[in-house]
Write a protein that holds these residues in place. Sequence first.
Motif, short mmCIF file in Angstrom:
data_model
loop_
_atom_site.label_atom_id
_atom_site.label_comp_id
_atom_site.label_asym_id
_atom_site.label_seq_id
_atom_site.Cartn_x
_atom_site.Cartn_y
_atom_site.Cartn_z
N ALA A 54 14.20 -1.81 10.60
CA ALA A 54 13.65 -1.85 9.25
C ALA A 54 12.33 -1.10 9.14
O ALA A 54 12.07 -0.40 8.16
N GLY A 55 11.47 -1.24 10.12
CA GLY A 55 10.16 -0.59 10.05
C GLY A 55 9.22 -1.14 11.10
O GLY A 55 9.60 -1.98 11.93
N LEU A 56 7.98 -0.70 11.03
CA LEU A 56 6.97 -1.11 12.01
C LEU A 56 5.59 -0.93 11.41
O LEU A 56 5.42 -0.28 10.38
N PHE A 57 4.59 -1.51 12.04
CA PHE A 57 3.20 -1.21 11.73
C PHE A 57 2.37 -1.45 12.98
O PHE A 57 2.79 -2.14 13.91
N GLY A 58 1.19 -0.83 13.02
CA GLY A 58 0.34 -0.94 14.19
C GLY A 58 -1.00 -1.55 13.87
O GLY A 58 -1.46 -1.52 12.72
N ALA A 59 -1.65 -2.13 14.86
CA ALA A 59 -2.99 -2.71 14.71
C ALA A 59 -3.73 -2.56 16.03
O ALA A 59 -3.30 -3.11 17.05
N ARG A 60 -4.83 -1.81 16.01
CA ARG A 60 -5.59 -1.56 17.24
C ARG A 60 -6.48 -2.75 17.57
O ARG A 60 -7.16 -3.29 16.71
N ARG A 61 -6.49 -3.14 18.85
CA ARG A 61 -7.31 -4.27 19.28
C ARG A 61 -8.78 -3.87 19.37
O ARG A 61 -9.12 -2.72 19.65
N SER A 62 -9.62 -4.86 19.17
CA SER A 62 -11.06 -4.64 19.30
C SER A 62 -11.42 -4.42 20.76
O SER A 62 -10.91 -5.09 21.66
N ALA A 63 -12.32 -3.46 21.00
CA ALA A 63 -12.78 -3.20 22.37
C ALA A 63 -13.69 -4.31 22.87
O ALA A 63 -13.93 -4.42 24.08
N GLU A 64 -14.19 -5.13 21.98
CA GLU A 64 -15.15 -6.17 22.37
C GLU A 64 -14.47 -7.36 23.03
O GLU A 64 -14.92 -7.85 24.07
N ASP A 65 -13.41 -7.89 22.39
CA ASP A 65 -12.78 -9.10 22.95
C ASP A 65 -11.35 -8.87 23.45
O ASP A 65 -10.80 -9.73 24.13
N GLY A 66 -10.74 -7.74 23.10
CA GLY A 66 -9.38 -7.45 23.57
C GLY A 66 -8.31 -8.31 22.94
O GLY A 66 -7.17 -8.33 23.41
N LEU A 67 -8.65 -9.02 21.85
CA LEU A 67 -7.68 -9.88 21.18
C LEU A 67 -6.86 -9.08 20.17
O LEU A 67 -7.32 -8.06 19.65
N ALA B 42 -5.56 -7.72 16.81
CA ALA B 42 -6.26 -7.61 15.53
C ALA B 42 -5.55 -8.48 14.48
O ALA B 42 -4.33 -8.59 14.48
N PRO B 43 -6.30 -9.11 13.59
CA PRO B 43 -5.67 -9.91 12.53
C PRO B 43 -4.88 -9.02 11.58
O PRO B 43 -5.32 -7.92 11.24
N ARG C 228 -4.98 -20.17 6.18
CA ARG C 228 -5.83 -20.36 5.01
C ARG C 228 -7.28 -20.05 5.29
O ARG C 228 -8.01 -19.59 4.40
N ALA C 229 -7.71 -20.26 6.50
CA ALA C 229 -9.12 -20.04 6.83
C ALA C 229 -9.45 -18.55 6.94
O ALA C 229 -10.50 -18.10 6.48
N THR C 230 -8.56 -17.77 7.57
CA THR C 230 -8.86 -16.37 7.84
C THR C 230 -8.08 -15.40 6.96
O THR C 230 -8.47 -14.23 6.84
N GLY C 231 -6.99 -15.86 6.34
CA GLY C 231 -6.15 -14.97 5.55
C GLY C 231 -5.23 -14.10 6.40
O GLY C 231 -4.53 -13.23 5.87
N ALA C 232 -5.23 -14.31 7.71
CA ALA C 232 -4.39 -13.51 8.60
C ALA C 232 -2.96 -14.02 8.59
O ALA C 232 -2.70 -15.21 8.44
N VAL C 233 -2.03 -13.08 8.78
CA VAL C 233 -0.61 -13.41 8.83
C VAL C 233 -0.23 -13.76 10.26
O VAL C 233 -0.60 -13.05 11.20
N SER C 234 0.51 -14.83 10.42
CA SER C 234 1.03 -15.21 11.73
C SER C 234 2.55 -15.17 11.67
O SER C 234 3.17 -15.83 10.83
N ILE C 235 3.16 -14.35 12.53
CA ILE C 235 4.62 -14.28 12.61
C ILE C 235 5.07 -15.36 13.58
O ILE C 235 4.68 -15.36 14.75
N THR C 236 5.89 -16.26 13.09
CA THR C 236 6.17 -17.47 13.87
C THR C 236 7.54 -17.51 14.53
O THR C 236 7.73 -18.20 15.53
N ALA C 237 8.52 -16.78 13.99
CA ALA C 237 9.87 -16.88 14.56
C ALA C 237 10.70 -15.66 14.17
O ALA C 237 10.50 -15.08 13.10
N PRO C 238 11.65 -15.26 15.04
CA PRO C 238 12.53 -14.13 14.72
C PRO C 238 13.59 -14.56 13.71
O PRO C 238 13.72 -15.75 13.40
#
Length: 500
Positions: free
Chosen positions: A329-342, A344-345, A414-424
Amino acid sequence: MSQQITSPTLDTLFKRSLVRHPEALALVDPLNKQRITGQTRKRLTYAQADRAISAIAAHFIESGLPANTVIAVQLPATVEFALTVLAAHRAGLVVVPLPLLWRQAELTAALNRTAARSIVTCSKIDGVSYADLAMNAAAEAFSIRHVCGFGSGLPEGMASLDEAILEDSQTSRHVIQDGRKAALISFDVTNEGPRPVPRAHYSLIAGGLAMSLESDLAQGATIMSAFAPMSFAGLCASLVAWLLTGGTLVLHHPFDEEVLETQFNDHACDTLIAPAQLALRLDERGLAERLPSLRNVIGLWRAPEQVTSSANWTSRQVSLTDVYVFGEAGLFGARRSAEDGLPAPIKIGPHGTPREAPGASVAGEILLTPKGTLALRGPMVPVAAYAPPPPSEIMIAAPARDFVDTEYAARIDRATGAVSITAPPTGVMTVGGYRFLAQELQEWSRRLGQGALLTALPDRLSGHKLAGRAQDNARARDALTELGLNPLMVEAFRDRTPSA
């Protein structure tokens, strides 16, 4: 009279690099190609690749394949794969990439669904005769008129593309280079079954841009791709990313860590494109020290629900971009922060690069549907292929929809507004890059007789792994092979009892 302006195709991108630096190194084969296919390694400049592409395109034309014909391709990650795809497009053909795990049953179904007129493969891959697989599948597909391949010892009736390259025919035909024309038909598996997904050139280019822009891939980069190319994401992560940078594409047939490391350093590659789990494993083993020229890693997640729980990236001098892959269907990318390596939201709305900058280029858009699933919208997303069926009532108009529902469950923090993908998606299993319906496992178990069991177990690295049990595992393996099923299902019935 003004000239009509059209959007670029993959062949257009190749020719731009050809004009700029014809003698620059373009394509490099895997270091262990001789073992994989029995063929000699190739290193081609743009000029050498162009001559081979034109020769293969001439062969397709001389074989009587009209423009817009569908041609199936089942090849490993070697130079021949890139040459064949570009040659097909130069001849005005549409490519159907066939995963290497597919055997006769799936090959035949795909050829019939797409009305393919030709199939391209090579003699052997990792000891398996893919030439025989192609010939057997072609015999069951009414539309196939031409079968060709690379390598020695091809069966009777299969034309040699190695000989076509040596003949260097100049036959050509005028093909309008328009990015809106069909370029690719790949196969996805949804909870409704296998689904052919056609795409135009601009859609492929948009997918490559989503990766290269987010990761800040440099022009002229030397890229090693260790991701199987026979899918939308695989094509974007190899062929398209290379064409967009105009650099060098070093191919790696997944996966041999020692070979990868040696070849990477031999060519002083600066970019690695690979499955994300593999990239993280290399990071744990001191990736930066072992690959000193490395500056950029693009990690693809076939199971995007696993990104948020993944390990931190520790190689600070090397950037990591997570690419979320949602089947075809498609894809998207998100680069991790160099500071913490987590990771990206991920936020609802447009995604581009850099995400925080005003006027950033938009690669697509992320949506959340009312039923709590993640949806995608944008130039790479083939909406028509995933359109819901028309209503049963003829007088009721089908609701307009400009996005594709990936069916991946998601929620917003709700706190951060970030999307969490929870299941396929429910009912769909993923083993590495191979997707299939859970009900298929039950069907094949029944065919094996009483007492047989074939199931998918959760796996941290690949999403799922297959396990089988039968009264006689050896007979079950033989039966599945005879039915033309892929080796994942066959090897699920391997004997696990340790030898004395």
